[in-house]
Design a protein around this motif. Sequence first.
Motif, PDB file in Angstrom:
ATOM      1  N   ASP A 171      13.942 -41.751 -18.174  1.00 20.08           N
ATOM      2  CA  ASP A 171      14.564 -41.519 -17.020  1.00 20.08           C
ATOM      3  C   ASP A 171      16.430 -41.725 -17.356  1.00 20.08           C
ATOM      4  OD1 ASP A 171      12.576 -41.540 -15.472  1.00 20.08           O
ATOM      5  OD2 ASP A 171      12.478 -43.656 -14.932  1.00 20.08           O
ATOM      6  N   LEU A 224      19.312 -38.956 -16.481  1.00 18.38           N
ATOM      7  CA  LEU A 224      20.558 -39.315 -15.605  1.00 18.38           C
ATOM      8  C   LEU A 224      21.928 -38.828 -16.122  1.00 18.38           C
ATOM      9  CD1 LEU A 224      19.379 -42.755 -14.042  1.00 18.38           C
ATOM     10  CD2 LEU A 224      19.746 -40.120 -12.679  1.00 18.38           C
ATOM     11  N   GLU A 283      22.058 -34.856 -16.337  1.00 20.55           N
ATOM     12  CA  GLU A 283      22.500 -34.371 -15.191  1.00 20.55           C
ATOM     13  C   GLU A 283      23.809 -34.527 -14.783  1.00 20.55           C
ATOM     14  OE1 GLU A 283      19.479 -35.930 -12.444  1.00 20.55           O
ATOM     15  OE2 GLU A 283      17.989 -34.296 -13.175  1.00 20.55           O
TER      16      GLU A 283
END
Length: 404
Positions: free
Chosen positions: A173, A177, A180
């Motif tokens: 995760d 993040l 992105e």
Amino acid sequence: MPGDKSPVRVMLRADKPLLHEEGACLPLRSRHGQCRACASACPAQALEVSLAEVTLGDACTGCGQCTAACPTEALSLPELAFLSPAAPQAEAGRSSPAQPAVPVILECRKVPADLRAPASQEVPCLGAVRASHLVALSAGGSAVQLMDRGWCETCDMGCHGEAPHHPAQAALDLATLWLEAVDAAAAAPQLVREPLPAERCPQLLPPAPETAEKLDRRSFFRQALERPAGRSTAVSTPMGGDGKAAYPADRRQASPDRQRLLTGLGSLAERSGNELPSELYPQMHVNATCCDQRLCVALCPTAALTVRDNGIGAHLQFSSESCIACGTCVRACPTGAIQLAPTGGRRGAQTVFSHVRRPCASCGDVYTPDAAQLESEAPSLCPSCAKSQRFMDDARKQLFGGLN
């Protein structure tokens, strides 16, 4: 050899592969480095951390989840070395985004070799992979796949909190993040769920309820034996003694995890033309109660705090790129002058506080005067000479009495 400052890694136990670098371990550097991340991450509760040492119990499975949690990589496993090559993976990130991504497939070592994906690489546990590893591999043009064979969430090396979750999920995760935020076109790491047939590996199936109950009970007794109630706590003196740095400023070192993350994201940002987000950088504020004793500088494990002293002014410098937001400086500050936030900062070094410097009227050494000395135009003494002067005055009074 004398004067050698290269990292020294030793085995915590002769029968376990886990390596430890004492000089990079936050709690062993001083009593202000209150990190227990490795012990908290260990699914077998095999690690104990005190101000004196890190000990490894018999329950260690060698999964490596402790190494992924350590902010300074003081703990390491040789079998994970391929994830941190000497040449930065980010260099490959300068290639054209249109170039096909090279797959990197990671498999748990519990998976039988004949059942693994072709060209896959073995790790002790998928939970041993750091977010910075995933970012660096993606920045290098690799499409990373973590293979879940169907038992990760129930494995004895898994994460079993209130809600069981995959041991690699947090790293996945976080890496996603970051990628992105910097370059949406970068190949994001993926958790690929491809359960193996039960008849091929029955020993790796989730335990039946009765077996699970027995394991839980055994785990309970093991914890009771290894951590008896009322065990005395470690002495509150760090290895350096009296709060002083066990490893002085010239023995500090940058966090490999932080360097890997910044290098990978920096390469992607350069390629995409985007700025690195402020969430990547800690921010520091220092108020006027700063005493310039520089304990924060001596105890900072990554050299994020330094002092530039030209004899006229002493300037406390903060590098958000080196900071791992461990909070050692905040806890060590004798006046509580430091405030630290893990996000919202800006890139690069900055001056967070400055002190006027003045030569001592007695010994000539440069020192930082207090507020009263700054307001006075009269020659003033450094703390050492002032202390000596007070001692001499007290001695005269005792010998000759007070002066009229």
